[in-house]
Design an enzyme around this catalytic site. Structure first.
Site, PDB file in Angstrom:
ATOM      1  CD  GLN A  14      -2.413   1.296   2.795  1.00  0.00           C
ATOM      2  OE1 GLN A  14      -1.913   0.722   3.762  1.00  0.00           O
ATOM      3  NE2 GLN A  14      -3.529   1.975   2.898  1.00  0.00           N
ATOM      4  N   GLY A  15       0.837   2.031  -1.068  1.00  0.00           N
ATOM      5  CA  GLY A  15       1.635   3.252  -1.157  1.00  0.00           C
ATOM      6  C   GLY A  15       0.781   4.486  -0.922  1.00  0.00           C
ATOM      7  CB  SER A  21       2.324   6.914   4.698  1.00  0.00           C
ATOM      8  OG  SER A  21       1.208   6.368   5.334  1.00  0.00           O
ATOM      9  CD  GLU A  45      -5.222   0.615   6.179  1.00  0.00           C
ATOM     10  OE1 GLU A  45      -5.587   1.573   5.474  1.00  0.00           O
ATOM     11  OE2 GLU A  45      -4.066   0.476   6.599  1.00  0.00           O
ATOM     12  CB  SER A  83      -2.838   7.779  14.706  1.00  0.00           C
ATOM     13  OG  SER A  83      -3.558   8.991  14.795  1.00  0.00           O
ATOM     14  CG  ASN A  84      -5.914   3.841  18.057  1.00  0.00           C
ATOM     15  OD1 ASN A  84      -5.870   3.476  16.876  1.00  0.00           O
ATOM     16  ND2 ASN A  84      -5.919   2.991  19.060  1.00  0.00           N
ATOM     17  CD  GLU A  85      -3.203   9.499  19.175  1.00  0.00           C
ATOM     18  OE1 GLU A  85      -2.988   8.956  18.079  1.00  0.00           O
ATOM     19  OE2 GLU A  85      -2.672   9.113  20.233  1.00  0.00           O
TER      20      GLU A  85
HETATM   21  C1  LIG Z   1       3.674  -0.713  11.363  1.00  0.00           C
HETATM   22  C2  LIG Z   1       3.188   0.303  10.383  1.00  0.00           C
HETATM   23  C3  LIG Z   1       2.855  -0.102   9.111  1.00  0.00           C
HETATM   24  C4  LIG Z   1       2.423   0.840   8.173  1.00  0.00           C
HETATM   25  N1  LIG Z   1       2.185   0.414   6.907  1.00  0.00           N
HETATM   26  C5  LIG Z   1       1.834   1.327   5.967  1.00  0.00           C
HETATM   27  C6  LIG Z   1       1.661   0.925   4.607  1.00  0.00           C
HETATM   28  O1  LIG Z   1       1.799  -0.257   4.269  1.00  0.00           O
HETATM   29  N2  LIG Z   1       1.360   1.865   3.706  1.00  0.00           N
HETATM   30  C7  LIG Z   1       1.185   3.174   4.040  1.00  0.00           C
HETATM   31  O2  LIG Z   1       0.848   3.969   3.167  1.00  0.00           O
HETATM   32  N3  LIG Z   1       1.358   3.601   5.314  1.00  0.00           N
HETATM   33  C8  LIG Z   1       1.680   2.702   6.278  1.00  0.00           C
HETATM   34  N4  LIG Z   1       1.882   3.118   7.572  1.00  0.00           N
HETATM   35  C9  LIG Z   1       1.809   4.543   7.880  1.00  0.00           C
HETATM   36  C10 LIG Z   1       0.624   4.947   8.728  1.00  0.00           C
HETATM   37  O3  LIG Z   1      -0.550   4.988   7.961  1.00  0.00           O
HETATM   38  C11 LIG Z   1       0.973   6.322   9.340  1.00  0.00           C
HETATM   39  O4  LIG Z   1       2.036   6.095  10.243  1.00  0.00           O
HETATM   40  C12 LIG Z   1      -0.185   6.941  10.060  1.00  0.00           C
HETATM   41  O5  LIG Z   1      -1.173   7.360   9.155  1.00  0.00           O
HETATM   42  C13 LIG Z   1       0.255   8.160  10.895  1.00  0.00           C
HETATM   43  O6  LIG Z   1       0.986   9.060  10.106  1.00  0.00           O
HETATM   44  P1  LIG Z   1       2.448   9.566  10.558  1.00  0.00           P
HETATM   45  O7  LIG Z   1       3.266   8.377  10.928  1.00  0.00           O
HETATM   46  O8  LIG Z   1       2.954  10.479   9.513  1.00  0.00           O
HETATM   47  O9  LIG Z   1       2.196  10.376  11.911  1.00  0.00           O
HETATM   48  P2  LIG Z   1       1.681  11.873  12.027  1.00  0.00           P
HETATM   49  O10 LIG Z   1       0.522  12.099  11.129  1.00  0.00           O
HETATM   50  O11 LIG Z   1       2.851  12.795  11.912  1.00  0.00           O
HETATM   51  O12 LIG Z   1       1.160  11.873  13.534  1.00  0.00           O
HETATM   52  C14 LIG Z   1       2.062  11.930  14.647  1.00  0.00           C
HETATM   53  C15 LIG Z   1       1.215  11.922  15.924  1.00  0.00           C
HETATM   54  O13 LIG Z   1       0.362  13.092  15.932  1.00  0.00           O
HETATM   55  C16 LIG Z   1      -1.018  12.700  16.095  1.00  0.00           C
HETATM   56  N5  LIG Z   1      -1.859  13.570  15.279  1.00  0.00           N
HETATM   57  C17 LIG Z   1      -1.656  13.941  13.982  1.00  0.00           C
HETATM   58  N6  LIG Z   1      -2.658  14.723  13.561  1.00  0.00           N
HETATM   59  C18 LIG Z   1      -3.550  14.829  14.590  1.00  0.00           C
HETATM   60  C19 LIG Z   1      -4.801  15.485  14.760  1.00  0.00           C
HETATM   61  N7  LIG Z   1      -5.363  16.191  13.764  1.00  0.00           N
HETATM   62  N8  LIG Z   1      -5.422  15.359  15.954  1.00  0.00           N
HETATM   63  C20 LIG Z   1      -4.869  14.629  16.960  1.00  0.00           C
HETATM   64  N9  LIG Z   1      -3.680  13.984  16.861  1.00  0.00           N
HETATM   65  C21 LIG Z   1      -3.027  14.080  15.695  1.00  0.00           C
HETATM   66  C22 LIG Z   1      -1.078  11.269  15.589  1.00  0.00           C
HETATM   67  O14 LIG Z   1      -2.142  10.569  16.181  1.00  0.00           O
HETATM   68  C23 LIG Z   1       0.277  10.721  16.019  1.00  0.00           C
HETATM   69  O15 LIG Z   1       0.215  10.307  17.365  1.00  0.00           O
HETATM   70  C24 LIG Z   1       2.300   2.205   8.543  1.00  0.00           C
HETATM   71  C25 LIG Z   1       2.609   2.604   9.841  1.00  0.00           C
HETATM   72  C26 LIG Z   1       3.052   1.685  10.757  1.00  0.00           C
HETATM   73  C27 LIG Z   1       3.400   2.174  12.145  1.00  0.00           C
END
Ligand SMILES: Cc1cc2nc3c(=O)[nH]c(=O)nc-3n(C[C@H](O)[C@H](O)[C@H](O)COP(=O)(O)OP(=O)(O)OC[C@H]3O[C@@H](n4cnc5c(N)ncnc54)[C@H](O)[C@@H]3O)c2cc1C
Length: 376
Positions: A128-129, A131, A246, A362-364
């Site tokens: 899945q591409g 992020s 998902e 994320s759960n948030e």
């Molecule tokens: C094990 C794993 C597998 C993954 N596999 C894939 C994959 O196959 N393909 C893919 O595309 N992506 C994948 N991901 C990426 C995943 O979808 C992102 O990590 C996720 O969407 C969060 O984005 P971020 O890591 O950029 O964190 P950020 O968006 O930078 O968030 C950082 C923190 O800030 C909080 N936050 C951000 N915005 C808000 C808001 N508006 N209100 C409250 N809190 C907020 C978040 O909850 C988090 O705690 C994977 C991630 C993990 C950990």
């Protein structure tokens, strides 16, 4: 599943159980028990997928017209519960559960005929591409550029956290085809071949030391426009449709399986026994909620998908802590030195599962979605 009280479902459950007893090889069961992630290595998951596919059961959620078994929601839930009870490996969700439903919904007749049988058989393994380094929770900020050139798009940029990109021969990706208007309005959804020249995969190690995800770089990668799913600049609708699959889930069956395995050995410590009992009760409540959602009694499915994702992943993380505590106790209480697998993998699982409250949104963010739906 005793709460269902339906002879036809009892018969179905017995049929599934008998099949699993006969068809699940011990080698795959043991390998699955040692896995420390929900994303199981394809060397383990694909052989099991092939066995299920031969029985017509590799894609319980698919409609019969595309090769699914045509089961009701409850039958699918029973199947998931029985697989968890038997200790069967999880199948990779990226093909079967994520891209397949959107190909069914948005794909052309040619795209359906080409991709769906290959997903079912395991011939194609998907990643899945979505992020990017600057686009996670705020996914619409994605910048991987797809420039139109003749019949192709030319892709430049990168994707990150791409689970199993190093195993996959296919990726479904969100790309930027326009910078006009709202960010969501300039995104398209592409299906691409990972062997295309210009794609480079760099591994990223997790906290637990596993190589599970990657950063994927695109340098002038040519993708035929015919590989677009849905209309140009309409990819956001496709992605929203996919994210419901998902997140929507059946967490309770596999977590109840873990509780059962933790209870296999007598635990003398009354505090640990009480904590196990409490988790078992709260998982029964989660199971009741999942069954309600399955039967469509829950109202808005997206709201349920968010709520179940929060409840399921937080329960998994509590059980991880409990397993570590029991493992610590077993280290001095076990006199035979034979640590059960569930305890031997407790710490790597705990580390790996820290990610469960981040991935799939994320759960948030899920809490935010629920609040917006309910409070307006
Ligand atoms: C094990 C794993 C597998 C993954 N596999 C894939 C994959 O196959 N393909 C893919 O595309 N992506 C994948 N991901 C990426 C995943 O979808 C992102 O990590 C996720 O969407 C969060 O984005 P971020 O890591 O950029 O964190 P950020 O968006 O930078 O968030 C950082 C923190 O800030 C909080 N936050 C951000 N915005 C808000 C808001 N508006 N209100 C409250 N809190 C907020 C978040 O909850 C988090 O705690 C994977 C991630 C993990 C950990």
């Amino acid at each position: 599943m005793d709460m269902l009280n339906d002879p036809a479902l009892d018969a179905f459950q017995s049929e599934v159980r008998a099949f699993l007893d006969a068809a699940l090889p011990d080698g795959l069961r043991h390998a699955a028990a040692r896995a420390t992630s929900v994303f199981i290595d394809p060397a383990i998951s694909l052989p099991w997928q092939r066995i299920l596919n031969a029985r017509g059961w590799a894609a319980p959620d698919w409609p019969a017209e595309f090769g699914g078994p045509g089961w009701s929601e409850i039958e699918r839930y029973i199947f998931a519960a029985e697989c968890a009870r038997a200790g069967a490996p999880n199948l990779a969700p990226m093909g079967l559960k994520m891209v397949a439903p959107v190909i069914m919904h948005y794909g052309s007749a040619e795209q359906r005929a080409h991709y769906l049988p290959r997903i079912l058989s395991g011939q194609d393994y998907w990643c899945q591409g979505f992020s990017e380094p600057g686009a996670g929770s705020d996914l619409a900020a994605l910048q991987l550029r797809a420039t139109s050139d003749g019949d192709d798009y030319v892709l430049n940029g990168s994707k990150i956290w791409t689970t199993h990109a190093h195993f996959a021969n296919r990726m479904f990706a969100l790309v930027r085809t326009s910078s006009e208007g709202k960010p969501q309005a300039g995104i398209s959804f592409l299906l691409l071949d990972m062997a295309t020249p210009g794609i480079q995969i760099e591994p990223i190690r997790t906290l637990a030391g596993d190589h599970e995800f990657n950063q994927v770089f695109f340098d002038d990668v040519r993708v035929p426009q015919a590989n677009r799913l849905g209309a140009e600049n309409q990819g956001w609708s496709v992605a929203k449709h996919l994210l419901t699959f998902e997140r929507g889930g059946k967490y309770a069956p596999s977590l109840l399986g873990r509780i059962e395995r933790l209870r296999e050995r007598p635990i003398a410590d009354p505090v640990l026994r009480t904590r196990l009992g409490r988790e078992a009760v709260s998982l029964r409540a989660l199971q009741a909620l999942e069954l309600k959602a399955m039967r469509g009694l829950g109202g808005n499915p997206a709201l349920y998908a968010s709520a179940l994702k929060i409840l399921g992943t937080e329960a998994a993380q509590r059980i991880d802590v409990l397993a570590c505590d029991i493992a610590g106790y077993a280290a001095w209480a076990d006199s035979d030195g034979q640590t059960p697998t569930e305890l031997a993998v407790a710490v790597p699982r705990y580390l790996n599962d820290r990610a469960a409250s981040i991935y799939a949104g994320s759960n948030e963010i899920q809490r935010d979605l629920i609040a917006r739906q309910i409070l307006g």
